[in-house]
Every structure is written in C-alpha cells, then in structure tokens.
Design an enzyme around this catalytic site. Sequence first.
Site, short mmCIF file in Angstrom:
data_model
loop_
_atom_site.label_atom_id
_atom_site.label_comp_id
_atom_site.label_asym_id
_atom_site.label_seq_id
_atom_site.Cartn_x
_atom_site.Cartn_y
_atom_site.Cartn_z
CD GLU A 33 -2.97 1.04 0.30
OE1 GLU A 33 -3.82 0.17 0.45
OE2 GLU A 33 -2.99 1.83 -0.67
CG ASP B 138 -1.18 4.63 -1.10
OD1 ASP B 138 -1.75 4.08 -2.05
OD2 ASP B 138 -1.52 4.49 0.09
CB SER C 269 -5.32 0.76 -2.75
OG SER C 269 -5.83 0.27 -1.55
CG ASP D 239 -21.41 9.04 -17.51
OD1 ASP D 239 -21.17 8.35 -16.50
OD2 ASP D 239 -22.54 9.19 -18.01
N GLY E 21 -24.69 8.88 -16.53
CA GLY E 21 -24.94 9.66 -15.31
C GLY E 21 -24.29 8.99 -14.11
CG ASP F 196 -22.44 4.41 -12.38
OD1 ASP F 196 -21.49 3.97 -11.72
OD2 ASP F 196 -22.30 4.95 -13.51
#
Length: 668
Positions: free
Chosen positions: A335, A339, A585, A626, A645, A647
Amino acid sequence: MRSSLLALAAALGASLVASVIAAPSITYVRHEKRNSLPFGWKTDKKISGHEVLPMRVALSQSNLDKAEEYLMEVSHPDSPKFGQHWTAKQVAEAFAPKQESVDAVTEWLRNSGIAPERISKSQSMGWLQFDATVAEAEGLLKTKYYLHRHKVTRKPHVACNEYHIPDHLSAHVDFITPTVHFDAKIPQAALLKRDIEERYVEERAPKTTLSTAAAGVPVQTKAAVKVVTNPNNGYHPKKGSDINIHSIADELTNCNVHITPDCLRALYLFPPNFIANPKNSFGIVEYTPEAYLQGDLDLFFANFSKNQVQKTPITDLADGAVVQTTTQGFAYNGESDLDLEYAMALVNPQEVTLYQVGDEVEGASFNTFLDSIDGSYCTAAGGDDPTQDPTYPDPFPGGYTGPENCGGFAATKVISTSYGYNEADLTAAYERRQCNEYMKLGLQGTTILYSSGDNGVAGNGGQCIGVNGTYNNGTSGMFNPGFPSTCPYVTSVGATQIKPGASVTAPEEACETVIFSGGGFSNVFPLPSYQATAVKSFFANNPPPYTAAQYNNTQKSRGFPDIAANGANYVVAIDGAFTLVYGTSASSPVVGSILTLVNEARLTIGKSSIGFINPTLYANPGILNDITSGGNQGCGTPGFTAVKGWDPVTGLGTPNFPKLVAKFLSLP
Ligand SMILES: *[C@@H]1O[C@H](CO)[C@@H](O)[C@H](O)[C@H]1NC(C)=O
Ligand SMILES: *[C@@H]1O[C@H](CO)[C@@H](O)[C@H](O)[C@H]1NC(C)=O
Ligand SMILES: *[C@@H]1O[C@H](CO)[C@@H](O)[C@H](O)[C@H]1NC(C)=O
Ligand SMILES: *[C@@H]1O[C@H](CO)[C@@H](O)[C@H](O)[C@H]1NC(C)=O
C-alpha cells in the site's frame, strides 16, 4: 434546572414506546444497541461489579443542523462565498458543545451518585470522563457488561449489548463508552477474513489474560502481539504477477496491461507538473506497520521519474509512528509503496506529506489521525475512547510513551486514504461523529478522499450481511457498504479499467479485473442535497433489480462512490521488484494527485484551495468522463451497473483534467 428537566421527561413519557425502562422519576430510553458481535468475537463471561471502567460521555456538538449549510456556503459553485474557508478557531467555536449539555449530563451523574469532583471535562468540552465500577455503570446505563474475547488475538474487550440514558439527555449525548462499541483500529480489523482467521486460531493463537483493573486503567488489555495486516483483506491493494520492467517498451500502447504514470497522464489529460506552489500540499495517510521502502521508491523513480531518485516524502510521524523496515513483504509495503510512488511522481516537483500514524504496538484508527491534525477533535485531554481508539501514551510494553499528538500537524490541502471499514463494523453514532470531523476539514479547505473498497457491493474480505445481522461468507445476504465512503462529507473514489485490448484514448469501464469497485448506498447517512438530483435520476432511469433485502433502496440514503480512476494493472516497485497491483487503493492517490494539480493552478493565481469538491462535481458532471459499462458484483449478485450519469459503481466518472481545472479556475 433539575425540576424543569424532570417535567420535560414526564411530559415526553406518555409518547414513548417499546424500549423504555421505567425508573422512579426519570424516563430512560435506549441510546445505542448492537445486534450481534462483530465477526471474530465471542462472549466470554459476565464481568465482576468491582472492576473499574474509564467512562467517557461524548457530548453532542452544537449547530450540527447547520453543518451542511455552512459547508455549501464555501463549497457550492453557485455560492458567492465559494472558497472562503474557515479557520480552525472558527470551526471549533461554531460546533463546541453547549454549556447546557455539560450541565445536564453532570446533573444526571450527580443524581446517580457520581459526584462532580469525579468528573473531568476535555478542553474542547467535547467529552466528560470519570471512572466508575462496573456496578455503577450498569446502574447508570441500565445494562449488563460482559467480557468478550477475540478468537484470533485472544484480546479481551469489555462491552454491553445496549444501554439507556434518560430521555431528556438524548439530544445532549452522542454516545457513551465503553458500551456497545468494538475496536476501530486498522490492523485488527484486517483479521475479519474468515479463512485466514481460522488458520490463525489453529496455529498462532497467543494467550493473554485479563489484567486486574485499577482505577483509571482500562479493564481491557491488549494482546502483546503485533496483529499483522493481511494481504488478502479489503484494506489493501491486490497483488498481481511480477513483471520484467524491460518488457514495458512502449508505455502508451500497453496501458491496457501495464498502468504507468504516463498512462494516467494520457487517460486523464494532465501534464507532468513543473511548479511547486509553497502553499500547496498533498497528504497520504498510512497506518503502521504499513511502510514504504526508500529502495522501492528509488527503483520506481529510476524507471518512471528519473529526477526523483532519492527523493523522500515529508514525513509526519504521529504517536510513536515508525516507517518500519524490519518486516517486509507485500502486506507491509504494498500500500505505502503504491501510494507514494504514484503520488510523488504525479505531483513532482510538489512535495508529498506522508502522515504515518500509530506505533507498532497499538496501531491506530482514523480518529488517531484526525486527532493529530485537529487539536479540538482530540480526545486525549478529555479521554480517548480506549475501547475503540488506541490510547497514547501507549500503556503496553514497547509502545510509544509520549503524549498523544493533538493537532501537532497541519492538514494538507488534499488528503488521500486507501483504507476503510465496513459501515457495519462501527456504530452509527461513532461514524456520525467522525463524519462531522470531515465536514470541519472541508470547511477549512481540505479535500478528503477515501478509496471506495475492492469488493464491489460486498464488504472487506468479500463479506456480506446475513439475516441475523452478522457477516457471512459473501455468497448471499445484504450488501455491505464501506465507511468513511458513505460519509457525505468525503469524496469516495471507485475504480475503472481500460477495456481489454483497448487503447488509452478509448472510454474506460468499471474495474472488473481482480477487484470490483466498492459502491452502493449507506444504511446510516441520509442523501446529501448536492447528490439528490443524481441519485433520483439513477433510480428513475436504471432501477436496480434488487429489493430492501439487498440494500437500502429508500432512495433517501447517501450513494457512493463520487468519482473514479483507473484501478487495474499498476506497475509498482515493491520489495525490490516490479509487480502489478489492483485496487481503489491506487485510484484514490491518483485522483488526489490530479486535484493537487488543480489546487496548484488556483493557488498560483491567488485563489483558495478547492476544499470539499462534491457540490462542484455534482453540479457539473460534464467535467468528468462518464463511465457507462461494467459492474461491481458481490453477495452472489452482479452488483450495480455503471450507466449514463451517476451510478453506485464509478460515481460521476473519471477526471478530465482540462475541464476540471477550467471549472475550478472559473470559481471565485
Ligand atoms: C528499472 O528497473 C530495473 C529493475 O526491474 C532496474 O534493473 C533498472 O536499473 C531500472 N532502470 C533504471 C534506469 O534505473
Ligand atoms: C448468524 O447466522 C450465521 C449463518 O446462518 C450463523 O453461523 C451464526 O452463528 C449466526 N449468529 C448469531 C449471533 O446468531
Ligand atoms: C457460504 O455460505 C453458504 C450459506 O451458508 C453456503 O451454502 C456455501 O457453501 C458457503 N460457501 C463457501 C465457499 O464457504
Ligand atoms: C436507509 O437509509 C436511511 C438514511 O440513510 C436510514 O435512515 C434508514 O435507517 C436505512 N434503512 C435501513 C434498513 O438501514
């Protein structure tokens, strides 16, 4: 005071229902209840009435009914006060609990035999604390306390199943601890996954015994064992195959199989950065024992961001935190390496701040981190919640012996966190209080990003919620939304992927490789005003084929995620080699990097940071790409489907940097 409160209680008495317990003069109502023990815990025995509990009363803050209005005033694109963020002092003053709440609770305690000399209050007036015997606490809260034990760590924990307070205090009290709450620390929660757990029970179960409690010392003790963050649970990116970096010859033609920084720039149309505004800042939060390795950053930079070799993040170590190097492996470094490699490369030469939180013994919760950037939230002065949050100074051998960090660090303009709970892991009151803290950070101009989870509509470890309210193995049951993503004051980030075989310029779809984008509807937080139109049109145009047996289909609850970014096939240097990594992540720090570049553009022309971005995104969905295909399967269903749109799979879509920056530059 007293007589008027009693009169009020009497007046309300007539209309009270089922859960009322009769008392001579005061009407008690149930304040919080837990349906079942969290996964992994079992009840051991009734606890002796002589044990001493460190009681904490979290008082209700004032003006929370105006919170959304305050936040919209500084974050809605139509507001003339857009960007006029508050100072920390203004925030603390606006929401401090009323003296009236302190008085009302103190009066109740006095009448129940807890003398005012025994009660202390925190500087911010947020908490009242006192020590009480179990017998006293049981009388006070009309409950029974039990000792519970974690099946894996053998860690003991004192809790009741429900508790009551006088009706007239309901509005003055958020919650009381220790009561129904369970551990909120990040590493421990990682053990939810059943198969791992059973293996640990068989092979590793360390034995601990309950220490005798002296006044002021928590009854519970912690297993003197480091609980390892597990690679297979939902808090971590997923590991794919190791790759030979020399095979990535022409980066941009292979983005469908290997994501690199240049692929992300091509996908979301943002350039390499070239300035670093001194007012700008980007924060990444990591929880010990997760840690980055400088050698991994250097290997990554050597291949993908040459001028950054040997570059380190600015490192803020909260509460005895260490960037440990003694234990390595994907579970420890995956992680943090992911990152930092991407955040640092994408915003270079802008600095990245690493908030490393918690020591190696206690670990940390999100509240521990929030304490370190907001002294007024900090509970150390008036009592950390020792049943949920780690206590500092750490009372256990080898732990951090200094005071808890209360507001010692500045909040960066954007903060990205790639960890999360199931909403059902914690109580609603605890979540509301933490969610309000994100609202306060938004008021001060900070953007808070959380990854939405990697198990689609299921929760961490792929678990769903069974008929009796407990987690099951994920093949059926109710969807299991994630927190803090369901908090309406954070920006929740889902995951997309390049379609198989497609080019980097083709529209993406919802991520369905290795992981599925976390998404759904909260069972705790109502629909925020900024999201109302989007959610309404989602239900009108694409009614999901599920009922209340699967999810909160009231159309009145907060939907998530808000935004998405690629979450598949990231090339990451981990433990000395390149590996493919998957997860929301990855998506969260990438969105954070792009927003940091938007901040750079605004700050450079003397404007404020963007702060809480959701109102602007929902009012201008066209500034995102989108995503209209793919789904987020889970709980034995195909999950929701990405549609035109908003969701509950990919939110409003992925960043379109030129449009995002143009919109935010046009705002005051
Ligand atoms: C890129 O990574 C490989 C390891 O996979 C390493 O051998 C090589 O030296 C790196 N490239 C540069 C330019 O450092
Ligand atoms: C809930 O149901 C599951 C599966 O049916 C079962 O294993 C578990 O023991 C039940 N838990 C409680 C507290 O009843
Ligand atoms: C999961 O639980 C269901 C219902 O209890 C059971 O039928 C199924 O066999 C379990 N699946 C696995 C993989 O354990
Ligand atoms: C559905 O969500 C609303 C608002 O968040 C909440 O009040 C309600 O209790 C939820 N329903 C269930 C069954 O959890």
